[in-house]
Design a protein around this motif. Structure first.
Motif, PDB file in Angstrom:
ATOM      1  N   PRO A  66      47.237 -20.796  49.777  1.00  0.00           N
ATOM      2  CA  PRO A  66      46.532 -21.593  50.790  1.00  0.00           C
ATOM      3  C   PRO A  66      47.422 -21.848  52.008  1.00  0.00           C
ATOM      4  O   PRO A  66      48.605 -22.177  51.873  1.00  0.00           O
ATOM      5  N   PHE A  67      46.826 -21.707  53.185  1.00  0.00           N
ATOM      6  CA  PHE A  67      47.587 -21.914  54.409  1.00  0.00           C
ATOM      7  C   PHE A  67      48.085 -23.354  54.532  1.00  0.00           C
ATOM      8  O   PHE A  67      49.184 -23.588  55.045  1.00  0.00           O
ATOM      9  N   ASN A  68      47.276 -24.323  54.075  1.00  0.00           N
ATOM     10  CA  ASN A  68      47.714 -25.707  54.241  1.00  0.00           C
ATOM     11  C   ASN A  68      49.002 -25.986  53.456  1.00  0.00           C
ATOM     12  O   ASN A  68      49.907 -26.665  53.933  1.00  0.00           O
ATOM     13  N   ARG A  69      49.121 -25.414  52.258  1.00  0.00           N
ATOM     14  CA  ARG A  69      50.344 -25.630  51.473  1.00  0.00           C
ATOM     15  C   ARG A  69      51.516 -24.819  52.040  1.00  0.00           C
ATOM     16  O   ARG A  69      52.666 -25.270  51.986  1.00  0.00           O
ATOM     17  N   LEU A  70      51.245 -23.642  52.574  1.00  0.00           N
ATOM     18  CA  LEU A  70      52.312 -22.882  53.218  1.00  0.00           C
ATOM     19  C   LEU A  70      52.884 -23.639  54.417  1.00  0.00           C
ATOM     20  O   LEU A  70      54.112 -23.704  54.604  1.00  0.00           O
ATOM     21  N   TYR A  71      51.994 -24.239  55.205  1.00  0.00           N
ATOM     22  CA  TYR A  71      52.466 -25.007  56.356  1.00  0.00           C
ATOM     23  C   TYR A  71      53.221 -26.259  55.922  1.00  0.00           C
ATOM     24  O   TYR A  71      54.176 -26.684  56.598  1.00  0.00           O
ATOM     25  N   ILE A  72      52.816 -26.867  54.808  1.00  0.00           N
ATOM     26  CA  ILE A  72      53.530 -28.060  54.337  1.00  0.00           C
ATOM     27  C   ILE A  72      54.930 -27.688  53.862  1.00  0.00           C
ATOM     28  O   ILE A  72      55.896 -28.428  54.088  1.00  0.00           O
ATOM     29  N   ILE A  73      55.073 -26.541  53.195  1.00  0.00           N
ATOM     30  CA  ILE A  73      56.408 -26.084  52.796  1.00  0.00           C
ATOM     31  C   ILE A  73      57.284 -25.878  54.032  1.00  0.00           C
ATOM     32  O   ILE A  73      58.449 -26.303  54.075  1.00  0.00           O
ATOM     33  N   LEU A  74      56.727 -25.227  55.052  1.00  0.00           N
ATOM     34  CA  LEU A  74      57.466 -25.027  56.295  1.00  0.00           C
ATOM     35  C   LEU A  74      57.792 -26.364  56.956  1.00  0.00           C
ATOM     36  O   LEU A  74      58.918 -26.581  57.441  1.00  0.00           O
ATOM     37  N   PHE A  75      56.832 -27.276  56.965  1.00  0.00           N
ATOM     38  CA  PHE A  75      57.029 -28.587  57.576  1.00  0.00           C
ATOM     39  C   PHE A  75      58.131 -29.363  56.854  1.00  0.00           C
ATOM     40  O   PHE A  75      58.988 -29.996  57.492  1.00  0.00           O
ATOM     41  N   ALA A  76      58.129 -29.322  55.511  1.00  0.00           N
ATOM     42  CA  ALA A  76      59.168 -30.008  54.747  1.00  0.00           C
ATOM     43  C   ALA A  76      60.545 -29.443  55.086  1.00  0.00           C
ATOM     44  O   ALA A  76      61.527 -30.192  55.220  1.00  0.00           O
ATOM     45  N   ALA A  77      60.636 -28.116  55.235  1.00  0.00           N
ATOM     46  CA  ALA A  77      61.919 -27.504  55.590  1.00  0.00           C
ATOM     47  C   ALA A  77      62.373 -27.953  56.978  1.00  0.00           C
ATOM     48  O   ALA A  77      63.563 -28.236  57.198  1.00  0.00           O
ATOM     49  N   LEU A  78      61.441 -28.048  57.929  1.00  0.00           N
ATOM     50  CA  LEU A  78      61.791 -28.485  59.279  1.00  0.00           C
ATOM     51  C   LEU A  78      62.232 -29.944  59.296  1.00  0.00           C
ATOM     52  O   LEU A  78      63.201 -30.309  59.978  1.00  0.00           O
ATOM     53  N   VAL A  79      61.521 -30.799  58.551  1.00  0.00           N
ATOM     54  CA  VAL A  79      61.908 -32.215  58.483  1.00  0.00           C
ATOM     55  C   VAL A  79      63.288 -32.349  57.859  1.00  0.00           C
ATOM     56  O   VAL A  79      64.142 -33.120  58.332  1.00  0.00           O
ATOM     57  N   LEU A  80      63.529 -31.602  56.776  1.00  0.00           N
ATOM     58  CA  LEU A  80      64.843 -31.651  56.130  1.00  0.00           C
ATOM     59  C   LEU A  80      65.937 -31.207  57.099  1.00  0.00           C
ATOM     60  O   LEU A  80      66.998 -31.846  57.190  1.00  0.00           O
ATOM     61  N   ALA A  81      65.694 -30.118  57.825  1.00  0.00           N
ATOM     62  CA  ALA A  81      66.682 -29.637  58.787  1.00  0.00           C
ATOM     63  C   ALA A  81      66.921 -30.671  59.892  1.00  0.00           C
ATOM     64  O   ALA A  81      68.069 -30.911  60.298  1.00  0.00           O
ATOM     65  N   GLY A  82      65.848 -31.306  60.354  1.00  0.00           N
ATOM     66  CA  GLY A  82      65.989 -32.323  61.393  1.00  0.00           C
ATOM     67  C   GLY A  82      66.794 -33.518  60.920  1.00  0.00           C
ATOM     68  O   GLY A  82      67.668 -34.033  61.644  1.00  0.00           O
ATOM     69  N   VAL A  83      66.517 -33.990  59.701  1.00  0.00           N
ATOM     70  CA  VAL A  83      67.261 -35.131  59.161  1.00  0.00           C
ATOM     71  C   VAL A  83      68.726 -34.762  58.958  1.00  0.00           C
ATOM     72  O   VAL A  83      69.638 -35.547  59.279  1.00  0.00           O
ATOM     73  N   ALA A  84      68.980 -33.552  58.433  1.00  0.00           N
ATOM     74  CA  ALA A  84      70.362 -33.122  58.215  1.00  0.00           C
ATOM     75  C   ALA A  84      71.128 -33.046  59.533  1.00  0.00           C
ATOM     76  O   ALA A  84      72.295 -33.483  59.626  1.00  0.00           O
TER      77      ALA A  84
END
Length: 525
Positions: free
Chosen positions: A371-389
């Protein structure tokens, strides 16, 4: 609809046959025993012209009448002869044409089969897939004609598969064995069902053995799709747990606050997303709706961060160093927030729609679509993690946060305003919770109890990963998500949850500091 078909199909049907429908053939389609009508239907499909297609479509819509040896098609207030096309008043004695379930099924398959010659590739593919699900040896000639004209490799493969499925009903045992060998190459749930059904009625032992071998090979292929699906589901769950726990790792790791209202901060972010969706739908053009999520992200972060800052300044700043009291206080705040949402928006769940670009999925295998919505959430989680780091490692605020986390007294002696850093850090963790709520609104229900479904798992991720450790939270979230989903496929959801909890208990007993221990003077004292 009959007029539409008469415009759509003439050119493509001309390539099938130049045959013209006559009155005897029209009557054979609408009168007589079911077997005879099915035989006439199969013959009509092989040599269909535009009037034949119009008649078949009208039959499917119960718009055909018979009177005086003539077949009439009713179109609103008019009627016209199915063979000549002559328009006339429908005779008063005209009788309806009766169709049982078997005839309707054959008619649906026949109409789908005619789309094998459609100029649109997606319609030809859908027709081949429909014939594979409802195979009949009577369709072989039609499939052969379509294969002779088809030039696109994927469509030829689908038609070859439909042809092999049709051969399963052949009276020749050799044909059925060949069909079994061909179907073994197709790893599809529909083919698995088809082979199962054929094995149950197959009288020939040799053919049954070939069918069983083909079924085994199909199931082996489908098993890979199921395994990959379980891994993706676990990765998706892990990314969601990471989003939920990331903010908690900051607040709990920095201040030692057991924030039981963290789930309600997620809920605030989810409701902020819903409000933005309502605003886009009501006040902006329809074309702008697909971009509402981009506008909802900063609002969800700001709303949750503001609520977190208020919590810290009004309540939590007076309770530092007393973790059990922060637990009770934040639990009370969570109840207040849930009741406030119920009073403002109601106790029922609200609907948050996916934008068009998050709808649908990415097909990888016949039984696996991501599902595209879950693929985008995985990408979003990676971006948030990178931003926080990056924020923690590269900014002045991050330096102060790390300093206060490692040794609060020393940081204060160096001139750091620890109270202000506490507020900033708690607002940051709360804002990340709001982003998690925005993401969760795309995969689940949004309601007052949204946060209660994730708060325990979020604390487990933080504790297992190591208090205040981002890397530990990543490992713990992905690990718990994958283990939970893989165990569900073996022992079921309830036992899988129990097994994960037992594992965490044992793990904490053996390694109470988590995967990564906190470094610094405070960890040594």
């Amino acid at each position: 609809m009959p007029r539409l078909l008469s415009v759509l199909f003439p050119l493509l049907l001309a390539s099938v046959s130049a045959h013209a429908l006559d009155n005897a053939q029209a009557l054979a389609l609408v009168q007589g025993e079911p077997d005879a009508r099915i035989a006439a239907l199969n013959q009509a499909v092989l040599s269909a012209d535009a009037p034949t297609v119009t008649l078949l479509k009208a039959l499917n819509e119960d718009a055909v009448r018979v009177s005086g040896g003539q077949v009439w098609i009713v179109d609103g207030a008019q009627a016209h002869n199915a063979v000549t096309g002559q328009t006339a008043a429908l005779p008063a004695e005209a009788e309806e044409v009766m169709l049982n379930n078997r005839l309707r099924g054959e008619l649906d398959t026949a109409l789908a089969a005619l789309k094998l010659f459609s100029p649109r590739a997606e319609e030809r593919l859908a027709a081949a897939q429909a014939l594979a699900k409802a195979p009949s040896e009577a369709r072989l000639a039609l499939l052969d004609k379509a294969l002779a004209q088809e030039t696109e490799a994927p469509l030829r493969d689908a038609m070859q598969l439909a042809r092999a499925a049709a051969l399963l009903s052949s009276e020749n045992a050799g044909n059925r064995i060949q069909a079994a060998h061909d179907l073994a190459l197709a790893q599809s749930p529909a083919i698995e069902l088809l082979l199962n059904e054929r094995i149950a009625i197959e009288p020939d032992a040799t053919v049954k053995g070939a069918l069983a071998a083909a079924l085994h090979k199909v199931r082996e292929g489908l098993a890979w799709g199921e395994r990959l699906g379980a891994l993706f589901t676990g990765l998706s769950l892990g990314s969601i747990l990471l989003l939920v726990a990331l903010g908690l790792a900051i607040t709990y790791g920095l201040m030692g606050v057991i924030n039981m209202a963290h789930g309600e901060l997620m809920m605030i972010g989810a409701y902020a997303t819903w409000l933005v969706q309502l605003g886009f739908r009501k006040y902006l053009p329809a074309a702008a709706f697909d971009y509402y999520l981009l506008a909802a992200l900063p609002l969800a972060f700001s709303a949750a961060a503001g609520a977190g800052a208020l919590m810290e300044r009004l309540v939590l700043r007076w309770l530092y160093g007393r973790p059990l009291e922060t637990l009770l206080a934040t639990w009370g705040i969570s109840l207040v927030l849930m009741q406030t949402v119920r009073s403002l928006f109601g106790a029922q769940n609200v609907g948050v729609e996916n934008p068009a670009w998050m709808s649908g999925g990415l097909p990888l295998l016949s039984n696996l679509s991501l599902p595209f919505n879950r693929l985008y959430i995985i990408l979003f989680a990676a971006l948030v993690l990178a931003g926080v780091a990056l924020m923690i490692q590269r900014t002045r605020l991050g330096l102060f946060v790390r300093g206060v986390t490692q040794n609060r007294r020393m940081a204060a002696c160096m001139g750091v305003n620890t109270a202000r850093i506490d507020t900033y850090a708690f607002a940051l963790g709360s804002g990340i919770a709001g982003l998690a709520g925005c993401a969760l609104s795309q995969v689940g229900n949004v309601g007052p109890d949204l946060g209660q479904n994730y708060i325990v798992d979020a604390f487990l991720v933080v504790v297992v990963g190591g208090v205040g450790q981002l890397a530990g939270s990543v490992y713990a979230a992905l690990g718990l998500g994958l283990v939970n989903k893989l165990l569900e496929g073996v022992v079921g959801a309830v036992l899988a949850k129990i097994a994960v909890l037992l594992f965490i208990i044992v793990f904490i007993q053996k390694r109470p500091q988590g995967i990564f221990a906190m470094k610094g003077r405070s960890a040594e004292s």
